[in-house]
Design a protein around this motif. Structure first.
Motif, PDB file in Angstrom:
ATOM      1  N   TYR A   1      39.867  31.595   8.677  1.00  0.00           N
ATOM      2  CA  TYR A   1      40.454  31.318   7.360  1.00  0.00           C
ATOM      3  C   TYR A   1      40.739  29.833   7.198  1.00  0.00           C
ATOM      4  CZ  TYR A   1      43.997  30.530   3.880  1.00  0.00           C
ATOM      5  OH  TYR A   1      44.681  29.998   2.827  1.00  0.00           O
ATOM      6  N   MET A   2      41.394  29.247   8.186  1.00  0.00           N
ATOM      7  CA  MET A   2      41.807  27.853   8.089  1.00  0.00           C
ATOM      8  C   MET A   2      40.615  26.912   7.910  1.00  0.00           C
ATOM      9  SD  MET A   2      45.087  28.133   8.301  1.00  0.00           S
ATOM     10  CE  MET A   2      45.766  26.541   8.699  1.00  0.00           C
ATOM     11  N   LYS A   3      39.507  27.229   8.548  1.00  0.00           N
ATOM     12  CA  LYS A   3      38.360  26.315   8.542  1.00  0.00           C
ATOM     13  C   LYS A   3      37.430  26.503   7.352  1.00  0.00           C
ATOM     14  CE  LYS A   3      39.310  24.399  12.577  1.00  0.00           C
ATOM     15  NZ  LYS A   3      39.799  23.018  12.649  1.00  0.00           N
ATOM     16  N   LYS A   4      37.550  27.607   6.626  1.00  0.00           N
ATOM     17  CA  LYS A   4      36.545  27.904   5.609  1.00  0.00           C
ATOM     18  C   LYS A   4      37.055  27.944   4.169  1.00  0.00           C
ATOM     19  CE  LYS A   4      33.350  30.376   8.652  1.00  0.00           C
ATOM     20  NZ  LYS A   4      32.248  29.388   8.492  1.00  0.00           N
ATOM     21  N   THR A   5      38.352  27.740   3.957  1.00  0.00           N
ATOM     22  CA  THR A   5      38.858  27.935   2.596  1.00  0.00           C
ATOM     23  C   THR A   5      38.782  26.688   1.717  1.00  0.00           C
ATOM     24  OG1 THR A   5      40.682  28.819   1.296  1.00  0.00           O
ATOM     25  CG2 THR A   5      41.281  27.455   3.165  1.00  0.00           C
ATOM     26  N   ILE A   6      38.867  25.470   2.285  1.00  0.00           N
ATOM     27  CA  ILE A   6      38.928  24.253   1.466  1.00  0.00           C
ATOM     28  C   ILE A   6      37.524  23.704   1.233  1.00  0.00           C
ATOM     29  CG2 ILE A   6      39.868  21.931   1.257  1.00  0.00           C
ATOM     30  CD1 ILE A   6      42.191  22.752   2.957  1.00  0.00           C
ATOM     31  N   VAL A   7      37.178  23.531  -0.047  1.00  0.00           N
ATOM     32  CA  VAL A   7      35.818  23.157  -0.436  1.00  0.00           C
ATOM     33  C   VAL A   7      35.846  21.894  -1.293  1.00  0.00           C
ATOM     34  CG1 VAL A   7      33.735  23.921  -1.644  1.00  0.00           C
ATOM     35  CG2 VAL A   7      35.139  25.589  -0.403  1.00  0.00           C
ATOM     36  N   LEU A   8      35.023  20.926  -0.953  1.00  0.00           N
ATOM     37  CA  LEU A   8      34.912  19.697  -1.733  1.00  0.00           C
ATOM     38  C   LEU A   8      34.295  19.981  -3.091  1.00  0.00           C
ATOM     39  CD1 LEU A   8      33.648  17.322   1.098  1.00  0.00           C
ATOM     40  CD2 LEU A   8      35.917  17.289   0.025  1.00  0.00           C
ATOM     41  N   ASN A   9      34.714  19.202  -4.091  1.00  0.00           N
ATOM     42  CA  ASN A   9      34.221  19.428  -5.451  1.00  0.00           C
ATOM     43  C   ASN A   9      32.845  18.851  -5.714  1.00  0.00           C
ATOM     44  OD1 ASN A   9      36.610  20.694  -6.019  1.00  0.00           O
ATOM     45  ND2 ASN A   9      36.874  19.693  -7.990  1.00  0.00           N
ATOM     46  N   ASP A  10      32.458  17.801  -4.982  1.00  0.00           N
ATOM     47  CA  ASP A  10      31.159  17.181  -5.229  1.00  0.00           C
ATOM     48  C   ASP A  10      30.583  16.642  -3.931  1.00  0.00           C
ATOM     49  OD1 ASP A  10      32.212  14.464  -4.781  1.00  0.00           O
ATOM     50  OD2 ASP A  10      33.221  14.729  -6.698  1.00  0.00           O
ATOM     51  N   THR A  11      29.380  16.084  -4.025  1.00  0.00           N
ATOM     52  CA  THR A  11      28.668  15.608  -2.834  1.00  0.00           C
ATOM     53  C   THR A  11      28.762  14.094  -2.664  1.00  0.00           C
ATOM     54  OG1 THR A  11      26.610  15.484  -4.112  1.00  0.00           O
ATOM     55  CG2 THR A  11      27.043  17.533  -2.906  1.00  0.00           C
ATOM     56  N   ILE A  12      29.583  13.424  -3.450  1.00  0.00           N
ATOM     57  CA  ILE A  12      29.762  11.979  -3.310  1.00  0.00           C
ATOM     58  C   ILE A  12      30.368  11.679  -1.937  1.00  0.00           C
ATOM     59  CG2 ILE A  12      30.939   9.935  -4.228  1.00  0.00           C
ATOM     60  CD1 ILE A  12      30.923  11.351  -6.976  1.00  0.00           C
ATOM     61  N   ASN A  13      29.738  10.781  -1.189  1.00  0.00           N
ATOM     62  CA  ASN A  13      30.199  10.423   0.165  1.00  0.00           C
ATOM     63  C   ASN A  13      30.414  11.664   1.025  1.00  0.00           C
ATOM     64  OD1 ASN A  13      30.321   7.648  -0.551  1.00  0.00           O
ATOM     65  ND2 ASN A  13      32.368   7.956  -1.426  1.00  0.00           N
ATOM     66  N   LEU A  14      29.497  12.628   0.896  1.00  0.00           N
ATOM     67  CA  LEU A  14      29.702  13.940   1.509  1.00  0.00           C
ATOM     68  C   LEU A  14      29.893  13.863   3.020  1.00  0.00           C
ATOM     69  CD1 LEU A  14      29.889  16.981   1.170  1.00  0.00           C
ATOM     70  CD2 LEU A  14      27.401  17.103   1.373  1.00  0.00           C
ATOM     71  N   LYS A  15      29.005  13.170   3.703  1.00  0.00           N
ATOM     72  CA  LYS A  15      29.107  13.121   5.168  1.00  0.00           C
ATOM     73  C   LYS A  15      30.442  12.518   5.611  1.00  0.00           C
ATOM     74  CE  LYS A  15      26.534  11.729   9.302  1.00  0.00           C
ATOM     75  NZ  LYS A  15      27.756  11.317  10.025  1.00  0.00           N
ATOM     76  N   GLN A  16      30.826  11.444   4.951  1.00  0.00           N
ATOM     77  CA  GLN A  16      32.081  10.782   5.279  1.00  0.00           C
ATOM     78  C   GLN A  16      33.276  11.695   4.995  1.00  0.00           C
ATOM     79  OE1 GLN A  16      32.584   6.982   3.305  1.00  0.00           O
ATOM     80  NE2 GLN A  16      34.827   7.163   3.375  1.00  0.00           N
ATOM     81  N   ASN A  17      33.230  12.380   3.867  1.00  0.00           N
ATOM     82  CA  ASN A  17      34.348  13.243   3.490  1.00  0.00           C
ATOM     83  C   ASN A  17      34.478  14.474   4.377  1.00  0.00           C
ATOM     84  OD1 ASN A  17      35.103  11.524   1.431  1.00  0.00           O
ATOM     85  ND2 ASN A  17      33.944  12.620  -0.145  1.00  0.00           N
ATOM     86  N   LEU A  18      33.349  15.002   4.820  1.00  0.00           N
ATOM     87  CA  LEU A  18      33.400  16.164   5.710  1.00  0.00           C
ATOM     88  C   LEU A  18      34.045  15.825   7.050  1.00  0.00           C
ATOM     89  CD1 LEU A  18      29.885  17.762   5.066  1.00  0.00           C
ATOM     90  CD2 LEU A  18      32.111  18.671   4.351  1.00  0.00           C
ATOM     91  N   ASP A  19      34.035  14.541   7.407  1.00  0.00           N
ATOM     92  CA  ASP A  19      34.602  14.114   8.687  1.00  0.00           C
ATOM     93  C   ASP A  19      36.083  13.757   8.609  1.00  0.00           C
ATOM     94  OD1 ASP A  19      32.224  14.466  10.040  1.00  0.00           O
ATOM     95  OD2 ASP A  19      31.548  12.404   9.716  1.00  0.00           O
TER      96      ASP A  19
END
Length: 416
Positions: free
Chosen positions: A148-166
């Motif tokens: 649950y903790m790892k899968k619930t929060i989702v980014l709104n867009d793909t801008i700076n996606l790699k950086q934001n995922l980290d």
């Protein structure tokens, strides 16, 4: 001549009505003084922006915002700034469930599997059904596991996606926009023994109804049960039965349903914004709203507690605020000033007998609090990660000011 007389009479009637609803100069001065104090504090805080609202049983006494909502371009945080309120959102689940009960769509003590398209059963106690009441009082035995903790929060867009995922937001994490799914799909994946993310640790080895264990996923499951019982999505049901009646016109459950240009960033620190994000389990913490709208909401809840609410009947509000648990339901009962000492239907009850709810997500802290003796209510939210003792110092300054002026404004309030 008759038309002129009618017009003059109507004008006088309107003027009298308007005069009755005009606050005294002392009231307006107190509001101004509070604004000045909070403005001064906002220039010193270690967080960027914050919103407040206070109410009594008759009206919203004050609502405002302070500091910064966005850095580039720079945007002020005001009473119309839109922000996610995190787990304070759960209090809407309780209102919605009780409204559905009034409409004859469900009963609090119904087993949840009566409504779901998949089975949710505690594997340690497969013969004991989980009920709607247990979901709304965090006694269902459903547990927020790592999935649950790892899968619930989702980014709104793909801008700076790699950086934001980290970005480190442990114990949670950001997921790409492609991970966005419905609450039904998320819950089936997680809670159904045949689900692709299912792990046994999503349940405690405790009987349903036995032990208080705060559960975000359990709260969202209550919202799904409501959807299945009413045939209406949770966001639409709450919009029609809560947001619209309270004129919370700037509020909604997605960025598409609010004025995006008024949305504040949330911040890692005063200089570093988080990317915008939403929740797959949006009922447990995803309401986007404003200080102005939350003033209307806390005013209604206070009225409901005092038997004057409009969203629910008196019996439903009594159930909403009634302490549902006993000492035996707690393994380690929180007896601190604002501890989870008991719970109504999604509303936390403190050891003092006062009630409220806290919320926290990446870049924010939120709270609603009610003083049942003084018959006042308060909303407070910040848009930056709390940083410990320094943040607490400014929290105290803000709350001290709110204490003083809640009492003043309450005494000077003339609306009936």
């Amino acid at each position: 001549m008759k038309k002129i007389i009618v017009f003059i009479f109507s004008l006088l009637l309107y003027s009298c009505t308007k005069k009755e609803k005009t606050h005294s100069s002392e009231f307006l001065i107190a509001q101004k003084e509070l604004t000045e104090q909070l403005t001064k504090i906002s220039k010193q805080t270690d967080f960027n922006g914050f919103g407040v609202a206070i109410a009594n049983e008759n009206e919203v006494l004050y609502q405002n915002g302070f500091g910064i909502a966005n850095l580039e371009p720079k945007q002020k945080y005001d009473e119309n700034t839109v922000q996610n309120i995190a787990s304070v959102s759960k209090t809407f689940i309780g209102i919605a469930i009780l409204k559905a009960q009034e409409l004859g769509k469900l009963q609090l003590d119904d087993p949840i599997n009566k409504y779901l398209s998949f089975k949710v059963t505690n594997p340690y106690y497969p013969n004991i059904p989980i009920t709607i009441r247990q979901l709304t009082t965090h006694t269902s035995s459903i547990n927020d596991n790592e999935v649950y903790m790892k899968k619930t929060i989702v980014l709104n867009d793909t801008i700076n996606l790699k950086q934001n995922l980290d970005i480190d937001i442990s114990p949670t994490k950001f997921n790409p926009p492609t991970a966005k799914i419905t609450i039904e799909e998320f819950l089936q994946n997680t809670l159904d023994s045949k689900g692709k993310w299912y792990l046994k640790d999503v349940f405690l080895n405790k009987k349903p109804g036995e032990i208080y264990n705060y559960s975000n996923i359990g709260a969202t499951l209550a919202a799904l049960v409501l959807e299945k019982a009413t045939g209406i999505s949770y966001d639409k049901f709450t919009t029609e039965n809560i947001l619209k009646p309270l004129q919370m016109n700037s509020s909604g459950w997605s960025f598409d349903s609010v004025n995006y240009s008024k949305c504040t960033n949330t911040f890692q620190d005063k200089k570093t914004p988080y990317p915008f994000y939403s929740l797959n389990t949006y009922p447990d913490g995803g309401l986007l709203t404003t200080s102005k709208d939350m003033g209307n909401y806390i005013s209604e809840l206070l009225k409901g507690f005092l038997g004057k609410g409009t969203l629910l009947n008196k019996e439903s509000y009594q159930e909403y605020f009634r302490p549902q648990l006993q000492a035996k339901n707690f393994i380690d009962r929180d007896t601190s000033e604002y501890g989870d000492y008991n719970i109504g239907i999604t509303m936390t009850i403190y050891p003092s007998g006062n009630f409220g709810h806290f919320g926290g997500d990446p870049g924010l802290f939120s709270v609603i609090q009610f003083d049942k003796k003084k018959k006042t209510a308060r909303y407070y939210i910040i848009n930056t990660n709390p940083s410990g003792s320094e943040t607490n110092k400014y929290h105290k300054q803000i709350n001290d000011a709110l204490d003083i002026y809640t009492e003043k404004l309450n005494k000077l309030s003339k609306l009936e």
